[in-house]
Design an enzyme around this catalytic site. Structure first.
Site, PDB file in Angstrom:
ATOM      1  N   HIS A 177       1.750  10.757  -6.683  1.00  8.43           N
ATOM      2  CA  HIS A 177       1.707  10.155  -5.292  1.00  8.43           C
ATOM      3  C   HIS A 177       3.206  10.265  -4.818  1.00  8.43           C
ATOM      4  O   HIS A 177       3.628   9.993  -3.737  1.00  8.43           O
ATOM      5  CB  HIS A 177       1.236   8.691  -5.297  1.00  8.43           C
ATOM      6  CG  HIS A 177       0.529   8.365  -3.923  1.00  8.43           C
ATOM      7  ND1 HIS A 177       0.957   9.069  -2.640  1.00  8.43           N
ATOM      8  CD2 HIS A 177      -0.001   7.401  -3.522  1.00  8.43           C
ATOM      9  CE1 HIS A 177       0.638   8.171  -1.717  1.00  8.43           C
ATOM     10  NE2 HIS A 177      -0.143   7.482  -2.068  1.00  8.43           N
TER      11      HIS A 177
ATOM     12  N   SER B  40       3.068   4.333   8.203  1.00 10.18           N
ATOM     13  CA  SER B  40       3.706   5.321   8.122  1.00 10.18           C
ATOM     14  C   SER B  40       5.034   4.964   9.005  1.00 10.18           C
ATOM     15  O   SER B  40       5.005   4.608  10.095  1.00 10.18           O
ATOM     16  CB  SER B  40       3.066   6.536   8.687  1.00 10.18           C
ATOM     17  OG  SER B  40       3.964   7.423   8.862  1.00 10.18           O
TER      18      SER B  40
ATOM     19  N   GLN C  41      -5.971   2.730   5.226  1.00 11.95           N
ATOM     20  CA  GLN C  41      -6.762   3.719   6.032  1.00 11.95           C
ATOM     21  C   GLN C  41      -6.603   5.073   5.559  1.00 11.95           C
ATOM     22  O   GLN C  41      -5.438   5.471   5.918  1.00 11.95           O
ATOM     23  CB  GLN C  41      -7.035   3.243   7.448  1.00 11.95           C
ATOM     24  CG  GLN C  41      -7.712   4.142   8.425  1.00 11.95           C
ATOM     25  CD  GLN C  41      -7.660   3.946   9.768  1.00 11.95           C
ATOM     26  OE1 GLN C  41      -8.339   3.812  10.604  1.00 11.95           O
ATOM     27  NE2 GLN C  41      -6.331   3.998  10.399  1.00 11.95           N
TER      28      GLN C  41
END
Length: 641
Positions: A335, A451, A552
């Site tokens: 990641h 983000s 999400q």
């Protein structure tokens, strides 16, 4: 084979040309007093009153005129001037590279594809060949800077986003370190671009050259080479120890084991080939036999341990595409180089490529005899054998400890939520808070990734979803003695969603508190002999223990994302809202007696049903009332995928 144009290697500066064209702004530094006030507001209702008063005094001293906070803020503003992004290095180290935990479950998320129905091994290999072909096409887009710019969706939509993460998809490698890992990127203008994929099969590793004589292998050629690899891997006389297990260990332990491996030139050569590859393709054997969403996800998260496919991995590489004989397929992601949405965008492109086929490439006859793929060799000392045994044992512990469920809530989805004029994400986040409160009668620090790619080199900041407004709503929903009217509950729900939405906007515009406080803390390490009391205070330490770690990850194709919890007594909650359903991936640890993924999923389902019932009491035309069966059922009775 398709003929490739010979393109000179890219210089690092070219990867940033998108940002230069877009002229993205720098990440702003929030005002100090604003961040301190928001921090106290976020934590006041989550800690005892006496503890909060103590923390309030500490924050006041920290933010006093002429105090340490102002000094650090000035240093941060200087850093903003000198760097493209003032938090990116601090964030990367804190979130990933300093973390000593093993990558499987603890750090590496997975994306699970729709189950494939392979009739035989050839079907499996055709799928893998098509996937590799898609990877090469996508990489060609990246190499030629032809990938279209992403634009913000949802809140404050329509703004261009930083694209730098895409250029790390196939060029990054996480190198283990004894105290801190290093994120390595292939940026050299001297070394050639990687032209090989590493294929893992039966815990063995093979070099698959995908470009030969400046020609990219066709899918047919790739299929032929993969068949050779499967045949080579099946030769038990040639089998070598499952070195990939070492990458599943704690980062310091793997760094130590790697140091031992590097003493031998054969091992150095093998490690070099893996560290420079485009990606890994893991040809897995069958898993447990259970092909539910839950069990296929487990195969991606940890491979089922060393007795199944857990050693058929190399966790340091940013992308590992898994193609299982039983139809379990997906991608495991290291990641640190990029965020989940970038992974999803890449993956959806690959799947669309596989569905439509790439007819534009010029086909030529294959060379008469392709060179055989090469098996990577390893020389294992007794010390390495000991490391392998230890790694295998610890991976088994990870497998046994993970409590995981994929739960598909199918009573309604984002269509209904939008009819209530609510943000689907805000609505679901409030439902998660209600679910947790029902189980534990309290709210806890919650992480939802937001983000910040609107800014140069932006990654993410945190939306703190456990708001005072959420607490007021969940208390009203669970306090049966108070007899709160439905209209009042509905008003509290709207306020909770509005508070969530406002914090979301604050986060995506660079005004959230987590990155700011992190940067101030890291600057204090250099400036202060002793850690400031602000960052040693129990409230601050508690604020960074995210018992609820949520995200999400929407998709347009049939797939879903999942990951593990970030603290021993916590939950991971990844969700994908669809028009008429919501897919949740809930994770926790069996080692914590307080947590249960099934119980939490049931509580989420019950909360969503009650919230729909509450909304429908005002607007019955928008949705049919839930039946008694719907209200009662949880994932054990409903769709436990």
């Amino acid at each position: 084979m398709p003929i490739l144009e010979k393109v000179p290697p890219k210089m690092p500066v070219q990867a940033s040309s998108c940002e230069e064209v877009l002229d993205l702004p720098k990440l702003p530094v929030p005002p100090l007093q604003q961040t301190l006030a928001t921090y106290l507001q976020c934590m006041q209702h989550l800690v005892p009153e006496e503890q909060f008063r103590k923390s309030q005094a500490i924050v006041k001293r920290f933010g006093a005129p002429g105090g340490l906070g102002e000094t650090l803020q000035e240093k941060l503003l200087e850093r903003q001037e000198k760097t493209a992004n003032w938090v990116s290095e601090y964030w990367l180290n804190d979130m990933y590279l300093n973390n000593r935990l093993a990558l499987p479950v603890n750090s590496s998320p997975a994306v699970i594809f729709a189950r494939q129905h392979f009739q035989d091994t050839n079907d499996q290999l055709r799928f893998a060949a098509s996937l590799i072909s898609g990877v090469l096409s996508y990489k060609a887009l990246l190499d030629s800077q032809s990938i279209p710019t992403d634009w913000a969706k949802g809140q404050l939509s329509g703004q261009p986003l930083c694209m730098k993460q895409y250029y790390r998809l196939f060029s990054s490698y996480r190198l283990p370190g004894h105290t801190q890992d290093t994120l390595v990127a292939q940026k050299s203008s001297i070394m050639p671009e990687p032209e090989h994929v590493i294929v893992a099969c039966c815990n063995q590793f093979f070099v698959l050259d995908v470009v030969i004589n400046f020609r990219r292998l066709s899918e047919g050629d790739l299929f032929t080479q993969l068949r050779k690899i499967v045949k080579m891997a099946s030769n038990e006389d040639e089998r070598l120890p499952p070195i990939g297990l070492l990458t599943s260990d704690g980062r310091s332990e793997w760094a130590k084991a790697r140091t031992v491996l590097l003493k031998d030139s054969t091992n150095r050569d093998s490690l070099d080939m893996i560290e420079r590859c485009i990606c890994l393709v893991c040809l897995d054997g069958p898993g447990t036999g259970d092909l539910s969403d839950t069990h296929r996800a487990l195969q991606l998260l940890h491979g089922g341990g060393c007795s199944l496919n857990g050693a058929n991995r190399w966790y340091d590489k940013s992308l590992q595409f898994v193609v299982g004989r039983d139809g379990t397929c997906g991608v495991v992601c290291e990641h640190s180089p990029f965020d989940g949405i970038v992974l999803v965008q890449c993956t959806e492109h690959l799947l669309k490529h596989m569905m439509t086929g790439n007819k534009k490439l010029v086909r030529v006859d294959s060379v008469s005899e392709l060179p055989a793929p090469r098996r990577l060799r390893w020389k294992c000392s007794p010390e390495t054998q000991g490391h392998l045994a230890s790694s295998a044992e610890k991976l088994q512990r990870i497998v046994k400890n993970l409590d995981f469920i994929v739960y598909k809530f199918d009573n309604y989805g984002k269509t209904f939520i939008k009819k209530q004029k609510c943000s689907p994400d805000g609505f679901i986040q409030v439902a998660l808070q209600l679910a947790y409160y029902r189980l534990y009668q309290r709210l806890v620090p919650t992480y939802e990734s937001a983000s910040i790619r609107r800014f140069q080199e932006g990654r993410v900041d945190n939306i703190r979803s456990a708001t005072p407004e959420a607490l007021a709503f969940v208390q009203a929903m669970t306090d049966h003695k108070a007899a709160v009217l439905a209209s009042e509950k509905l008003q509290l729900l709207q306020r909770a969603i509005q508070a969530q939405t406002e914090y979301t906007v604050m986060a995506i515009t660079g005004m959230a508190i987590d990155n700011h406080l992190l940067a101030l803390r890291e600057l204090a390490r250099d400036l202060c002999k002793e850690p400031p009391e602000m960052f040693m205070d129990e409230t601050y330490l508690m604020s960074n223990r995210f018992i609820l770690s949520t995200s999400q990850v929407p998709t347009t194709m049939e797939m879903f994302c999942c990951y593990g919890p970030v603290v021993p007594n916590g939950y991971g909650a990844c969700y994908n809202p669809h028009a008429e359903a919501i897919t949740f991936c809930i994770s926790s640890f069996h080692g914590c007696k307080e947590t249960s993924s099934v119980e939490f999923a049931e509580a989420v389902g019950a909360s969503l049903v009650d919230m729909r019932d509450l909304c429908s009491s005002r607007q019955p035309a928008d949705s049919k009332p839930p039946t008694a069966k719907e209200r009662a059922r949880g994932p054990s009775q409903a769709k436990q995928s």
